[in-house]
Design an enzyme around this catalytic site. Structure first.
Site, PDB file in Angstrom:
ATOM      1  N   ARG A 275       3.997 -20.784  73.994  1.00 41.32           N
ATOM      2  CA  ARG A 275       3.358 -21.769  74.931  1.00 41.32           C
ATOM      3  C   ARG A 275       2.513 -22.527  73.927  1.00 41.32           C
ATOM      4  O   ARG A 275       1.585 -22.093  73.207  1.00 41.32           O
ATOM      5  CB  ARG A 275       2.779 -21.159  76.238  1.00 41.32           C
ATOM      6  CG  ARG A 275       3.954 -20.234  76.972  1.00 41.32           C
ATOM      7  CD  ARG A 275       3.312 -19.485  78.424  1.00 41.32           C
ATOM      8  NE  ARG A 275       4.185 -19.019  78.965  1.00 41.32           N
ATOM      9  CZ  ARG A 275       4.399 -17.713  78.933  1.00 41.32           C
ATOM     10  NH1 ARG A 275       3.852 -17.046  77.818  1.00 41.32           N
ATOM     11  NH2 ARG A 275       5.407 -17.009  79.368  1.00 41.32           N
TER      12      ARG A 275
ATOM     13  N   TYR B   2      19.105 -19.416  79.578  1.00 45.01           N
ATOM     14  CA  TYR B   2      19.508 -19.721  78.435  1.00 45.01           C
ATOM     15  C   TYR B   2      21.008 -19.010  78.012  1.00 45.01           C
ATOM     16  O   TYR B   2      21.759 -19.226  77.120  1.00 45.01           O
ATOM     17  CB  TYR B   2      18.698 -18.891  77.289  1.00 45.01           C
ATOM     18  CG  TYR B   2      17.351 -19.824  77.194  1.00 45.01           C
ATOM     19  CD1 TYR B   2      17.432 -21.088  76.738  1.00 45.01           C
ATOM     20  CD2 TYR B   2      16.397 -19.287  77.727  1.00 45.01           C
ATOM     21  CE1 TYR B   2      15.997 -21.703  76.709  1.00 45.01           C
ATOM     22  CE2 TYR B   2      15.173 -19.783  77.604  1.00 45.01           C
ATOM     23  CZ  TYR B   2      14.956 -20.987  77.271  1.00 45.01           C
ATOM     24  OH  TYR B   2      13.736 -21.715  77.080  1.00 45.01           O
TER      25      TYR B   2
ATOM     26  N   HIS C 229       8.387 -13.738  78.872  1.00 50.09           N
ATOM     27  CA  HIS C 229       8.877 -13.666  80.082  1.00 50.09           C
ATOM     28  C   HIS C 229       8.486 -12.292  80.881  1.00 50.09           C
ATOM     29  O   HIS C 229       8.967 -11.127  80.289  1.00 50.09           O
ATOM     30  CB  HIS C 229      10.151 -14.171  80.317  1.00 50.09           C
ATOM     31  CG  HIS C 229      10.612 -15.499  79.906  1.00 50.09           C
ATOM     32  ND1 HIS C 229      11.531 -16.149  79.691  1.00 50.09           N
ATOM     33  CD2 HIS C 229       9.679 -16.733  80.013  1.00 50.09           C
ATOM     34  CE1 HIS C 229      11.560 -17.522  79.458  1.00 50.09           C
ATOM     35  NE2 HIS C 229      10.095 -17.748  79.572  1.00 50.09           N
TER      36      HIS C 229
ATOM     37  N   HIS D  64       6.941 -28.170  74.953  1.00 52.35           N
ATOM     38  CA  HIS D  64       7.841 -27.032  75.794  1.00 52.35           C
ATOM     39  C   HIS D  64       9.431 -27.076  75.308  1.00 52.35           C
ATOM     40  O   HIS D  64       9.973 -26.207  75.347  1.00 52.35           O
ATOM     41  CB  HIS D  64       7.670 -27.396  77.241  1.00 52.35           C
ATOM     42  CG  HIS D  64       8.110 -26.111  78.042  1.00 52.35           C
ATOM     43  ND1 HIS D  64       7.486 -24.838  78.189  1.00 52.35           N
ATOM     44  CD2 HIS D  64       9.160 -25.998  79.018  1.00 52.35           C
ATOM     45  CE1 HIS D  64       8.074 -24.048  78.689  1.00 52.35           C
ATOM     46  NE2 HIS D  64       9.062 -24.410  79.267  1.00 52.35           N
TER      47      HIS D  64
ATOM     48  N   LYS E 206       0.445 -15.296  79.718  1.00 52.75           N
ATOM     49  CA  LYS E 206      -0.066 -15.403  80.913  1.00 52.75           C
ATOM     50  C   LYS E 206      -0.797 -13.997  81.634  1.00 52.75           C
ATOM     51  O   LYS E 206      -0.169 -12.945  81.151  1.00 52.75           O
ATOM     52  CB  LYS E 206       1.291 -15.797  81.747  1.00 52.75           C
ATOM     53  CG  LYS E 206       1.502 -17.466  81.505  1.00 52.75           C
ATOM     54  CD  LYS E 206       2.671 -17.688  82.417  1.00 52.75           C
ATOM     55  CE  LYS E 206       2.896 -19.058  82.324  1.00 52.75           C
ATOM     56  NZ  LYS E 206       3.983 -19.659  83.359  1.00 52.75           N
TER      57      LYS E 206
ATOM     58  N   ARG F 160       9.756 -25.036  72.428  1.00 56.22           N
ATOM     59  CA  ARG F 160      10.156 -23.450  72.703  1.00 56.22           C
ATOM     60  C   ARG F 160      11.582 -23.317  73.315  1.00 56.22           C
ATOM     61  O   ARG F 160      12.102 -22.302  72.918  1.00 56.22           O
ATOM     62  CB  ARG F 160       9.004 -23.289  73.937  1.00 56.22           C
ATOM     63  CG  ARG F 160       8.799 -22.013  74.601  1.00 56.22           C
ATOM     64  CD  ARG F 160       7.767 -21.796  75.684  1.00 56.22           C
ATOM     65  NE  ARG F 160       7.893 -20.879  76.578  1.00 56.22           N
ATOM     66  CZ  ARG F 160       7.583 -19.583  76.498  1.00 56.22           C
ATOM     67  NH1 ARG F 160       7.078 -19.272  75.295  1.00 56.22           N
ATOM     68  NH2 ARG F 160       7.742 -18.706  77.641  1.00 56.22           N
TER      69      ARG F 160
END
Length: 311
Positions: free
Chosen positions: A151, A289, A280, A254, A175, A257
């Site tokens: 990110r 995806y 994730h 993004h 995150k 990414r």
């Protein structure tokens, strides 16, 4: 004195920050969504502790009437559910009125990406964009971004210590403070080593001339954060796109990414590996995806199944 809704929201966000180590951006998103919900309740003269399922559903209908996207409405419902779960667990009310409400679901739009050829042009243009030391920095930024799928916030805030010792893997803090290891390609390692050499020399000179201490960040800047900001990198990547001859509107951090994930999957990587590399928490996030896998499997059948070929 703040009202009940304000006290509930403040206490909920404080708990998220303390117990779950929620990122600052996540806390701000909760605050915006729940403040909007509280404003709706105020207009309906309904107290937050007395709101029932019908009122919450009326709020979601109101959000839809405003033209808010499905993803936004789903996020707001999630915030409301979590607020009332918190209230229930804290004994502030005896039930969670949002528990049985089903969200609008997320749209299945595929993530927009860039072709391998477009990415190659961007990588080649990066060291030609900017002045002096910035060119080497730009080359390093782009190589790292495409090689790791980080990110943009993770990329710009990388500590310089992560780059020491010619690493084959980078430790990335994502995150919620969760850490993960991402491998570096040979071109990314080379760009990293070249930038680090230049950065160390510049900082040694600054220390000798002005007594300026070296930055703890790999991409330092004069911003209040002490490192290159997300906004500056967003503008920078547009400048690189212009030099590369790629439509700037198509190029965002993004989207690079997404290109990282899409190109890996097209090359044979499995979905679970992509989930780990992207950081994730849930594989359902990575499943956007799967269209790449479907196309690859379709091509595999058409190419190798005996009955897929004519006569």
């Amino acid at each position: 004195m703040p009202g009940t809704a304000e006290r509930w929201i403040s206490a909920f966000i404080a708990t998220q920050a303390a117990e779950l180590d929620a990122a600052r951006n996540t806390q701000l998103a909760y605050a915006r969504d729940l403040t909007d919900f509280a404003a709706f309740l105020d207009r309906k003269t309904v107290q937050i502790e007395a709101a029932d399922r019908a009122v919450i559903e009326a709020y979601l209908v109101d959000c839809e009437a405003q033209g808010l996207a499905k993803a936004t409405r789903a996020r707001r419902l999630s915030a409301i559910k979590q607020l009332y779960r918190f209230a229930f667990e804290e004994g502030l009310r005896g039930d969670n009125p949002a528990l049985q409400i089903k969200g609008p679901g997320r749209s299945k739009a595929l993530p927009k990406t860039l072709s391998p050829e477009e990415v190659e042009r961007l990588l080649e243009a990066a060291p030609e964009t900017g002045r002096g030391e910035d060119r080497m920095r730009n080359a390093c930024l782009m190589r790292l971004l495409y090689a790791t799928g980080m990110r943009v916030s993770e990329l710009v805030s990388l500590p310089v210590q992560a780059a020491r010792g010619d690493p084959r893997m980078l430790l990335v803090k994502g995150k919620g403070g969760k850490e993960r290891m991402v491998p570096l390609s040979p071109p990314a390692r080379q760009a990293l080593a070249e930038w680090l050499k230049l950065l160390d020399a510049a900082q040694e000179q600054a220390k000798a001339e002005r007594g300026t201490p070296p930055s703890r960040f790999l991409f330092p800047s004069g911003s209040k954060e002490g490192h290159l900001t997300r906004h500056r990198f967003y503008a920078l990547i547009k400048e690189i796109a212009v030099v590369a001859g790629v439509m700037p509107s198509r190029v965002t951090p993004h989207r690079l990414r997404h290109a990282f994930a899409t190109h890996l999957l097209a090359g044979g990587a499995d979905l679970r590996s992509i989930q780990v590399l992207l950081g994730h928490a849930d594989i359902s996030t990575t499943e956007i995806y799967t269209h790449v896998l479907e196309e690859r499997l379709k091509a595999l059948v058409l190419e190798h199944h005996p009955l897929a070929k004519d006569g």
